[in-house]
Design a protein around this motif. Structure first.
Motif, short mmCIF file in Angstrom:
data_model
loop_
_atom_site.label_atom_id
_atom_site.label_comp_id
_atom_site.label_asym_id
_atom_site.label_seq_id
_atom_site.Cartn_x
_atom_site.Cartn_y
_atom_site.Cartn_z
N UNK A 296 14.60 22.80 -29.25
CA UNK A 296 14.37 21.62 -30.09
C UNK A 296 12.88 21.51 -30.45
N UNK A 297 12.63 20.82 -31.55
CA UNK A 297 11.28 20.53 -32.02
C UNK A 297 11.18 19.03 -32.28
N UNK A 298 10.09 18.42 -31.86
CA UNK A 298 9.84 17.01 -32.16
C UNK A 298 8.73 16.92 -33.20
N UNK A 299 8.99 16.17 -34.25
CA UNK A 299 7.97 15.91 -35.27
C UNK A 299 7.60 14.44 -35.15
N UNK A 370 6.77 21.80 -30.10
CA UNK A 370 7.82 22.81 -30.00
C UNK A 370 8.15 23.09 -28.53
N UNK A 371 9.21 23.86 -28.32
CA UNK A 371 9.57 24.25 -26.95
C UNK A 371 10.18 23.13 -26.14
N UNK A 422 10.35 25.25 -20.09
CA UNK A 422 10.11 25.92 -18.80
C UNK A 422 10.67 25.12 -17.63
N UNK A 423 10.87 23.81 -17.82
CA UNK A 423 11.40 22.94 -16.77
C UNK A 423 12.90 22.67 -16.92
N UNK A 424 13.54 23.32 -17.88
CA UNK A 424 14.93 23.01 -18.24
C UNK A 424 15.88 23.11 -17.03
N UNK A 425 15.95 24.25 -16.42
CA UNK A 425 16.91 24.44 -15.33
C UNK A 425 16.54 23.61 -14.10
#
Length: 462
Positions: A296-299, A370-371, A422-425
């Motif tokens: 996902x991307x946040x704008x 991003x990310x 990087x913290x998803x799991x």
């Protein structure tokens, strides 16, 4: 009683799976109407028949020989027929199909539909049930949209039969032109049939024992969900907890028909029941499940305070509409809002989109983040209960997970957070374990005290 039994590709992969299906169908006389997909993967690294047929179509289009591909597909069916000693003339029928396919005699949709067709022909003989071609009853308009009214009329013509086997995934127009449903459309076919026949239950047989409360690849101790509402299913499916096609729930939901996910390889497992409401009075889990996905991307757009506030957000969002980009979530502040979109939707247009927002609303600042990964904690028992959010965020903080975004639906059945990929799991494991015991069993909510949750922390109760 009528049960529609739909068996997915993994359930019809080979002769051994056909035998399992026969045992399942024979065990319950209510299972008289069967829907099947095309043969799926037999082992890791194998290819689904549907994918092979799409490859055949591509070979034909670019004038590349598809003889070996067709031989491989045919042999899948020959092996099943030989082992089960079936009399259907599969070799002759498939040879005629292969000859026409290799010369471009089929549209892509009709060519691909033959995977389900041949599977259903073999299954019908093996189960001792009549074969009903989906092209006779699943009706499409010429533009490729489903005609539910006409489908209902056609199904009713065959509903007096003792039962039948029908291929999923396709149907036809009045002129006989084959049309496909979306990928995974066999689930939709079964759901349509269940609605048209007024079934008591729609059974979707696959290779897992229902929905799990979290992805077992991330949370090994995650348990199957006994019961989930359609509302919760929608939330979990959107976040990647996909066991069946999303569109498959709508026909049965409209008709008030419960749906159950069952495991062909372990039919004794209870599976997951999906219905409009949960059992009243039953022990209820605090959360139903945790699911998420990355990419996902946040704008983030900040308003110049010298500019008018009215219309600011509408004009900015109109840019996303022009680019045909769906805004998935929109956290807001007094003079700032964020639009969270899927990265794949803006891969080729992100900088142009940002430039057009700049031109449209002349913001104070635009920041692109991003990310991002989004994670949803879903549960009908989140409504009106104190302490849930505090406990969730407290545990994430202890685990060192920085929460970049927070959102909650107005019906309070989910809490959505954004974290770095990087913290998803780690975040999913932390959330799941925050609401489960040492054995991975999600803790039960106290239904007699709707405003409290017993998490072993007295400070979290009112």
């Amino acid at each position: 009683m009528i049960k529609i039994a739909k068996f997915g590709g993994s359930s019809v992969a080979d002769a051994e799976h056909f035998k399992k299906i026969k045992a399942i169908v024979d065990a319950d006389p209510a299972r008289r109407f069967v829907v099947v997909s095309a043969c799926g993967r037999r082992f890791k690294g194998d290819t689904k028949v549907t994918d092979l047929l799409y490859l055949v179509s591509a070979h034909v289009k670019y004038h590349v020989s598809c003889e070996d591909l067709l031989k491989d597909i045919g042999q899948r069916y020959f092996d099943i027929a030989d082992e089960l000693e079936l009399t259907y003339p599969i070799r002759e029928e498939f040879a005629a199909f292969a000859e026409r396919a290799s010369t471009g005699g089929y549209s892509t949709e009709e060519l691909v539909s033959r995977g389900e067709y041949f599977t259903a022909r073999l299954m019908a003989e093996y189960l001792g049930l009549p074969f009903l071609d989906a092209s006779k009853v699943i009706a499409f308009h010429h533009d490729g949209t489903l005609s539910m009214r006409r489908t209902t009329e056609l199904v009713e013509e065959y509903s007096q039969q003792a039962g039948f086997v029908m291929p999923g995934f396709y149907g036809a127009t009045r002129e006989g032109q084959i049309k496909l449903l979306d990928r995974g459309g066999g689930d939709i076919s079964g759901s349509i049939l269940a609605k048209c026949l007024g079934a008591d239950l729609y059974e979707n047989w696959t290779d897992v024992s229902g929905f799990f409360s979290a992805d077992p690849r991330i949370v090994p101790e995650a348990q199957p969900i006994a019961r989930v509402t359609y509302e919760e299913l929608r939330e979990l499916s959107y976040m990647g907890a996909s066991v069946l096609h999303e569109e498959a729930v709508f026909p049965v939901r409209e008709a008030g028909i419960p749906l159950v996910i069952k495991n062909t390889n372990a039919p004794q497992d209870p599976g997951t029941i999906i219905s409009e409401t949960a059992d009243e009075g039953a022990a209820e889990p605090i959360i139903t499940g945790v699911a998420g996905k990355s990419g996902f991307v946040a704008i983030n757009v900040a308003r110049d305070r010298t500019k008018p506030r009215i219309g600011f957000m509408r004009r900015a969002l109109s840019v996303f509409e022009r680019y045909n980009v769906s805004v998935e979530h929109m956290p807001t502040g007094v003079d700032r809002f964020g639009a969270v979109v899927q990265k794949e939707d803006v891969n080729d247009s992100l900088y142009s989109l940002v430039a057009d927002i700049q031109k449209e609303v002349e913001p104070l600042e635009i920041e692109v983040v991003e990310g991002l990964a989004l994670i949803a904690t879903v549960g009908r028992n989140l409504r009106g209960r104190a302490g849930i959010s505090g406990h969730l965020f407290g545990m994430l903080g202890q685990a060192g997970v920085s929460v970049r975004m927070i959102s909650q639906s107005c019906d309070e059945i989910n809490i959505i957070i954004g974290v770095d990929e990087k913290d998803f799991e780690l975040a999913i494991r932390t959330i799941y374990r925050a609401f489960s015991d040492e054995n991975g069993i999600v803790k039960v909510a106290d239904l007699d005290e709707p405003s409290t949750i017993d998490l072993g922390l007295a400070s979290l109760t009112k």
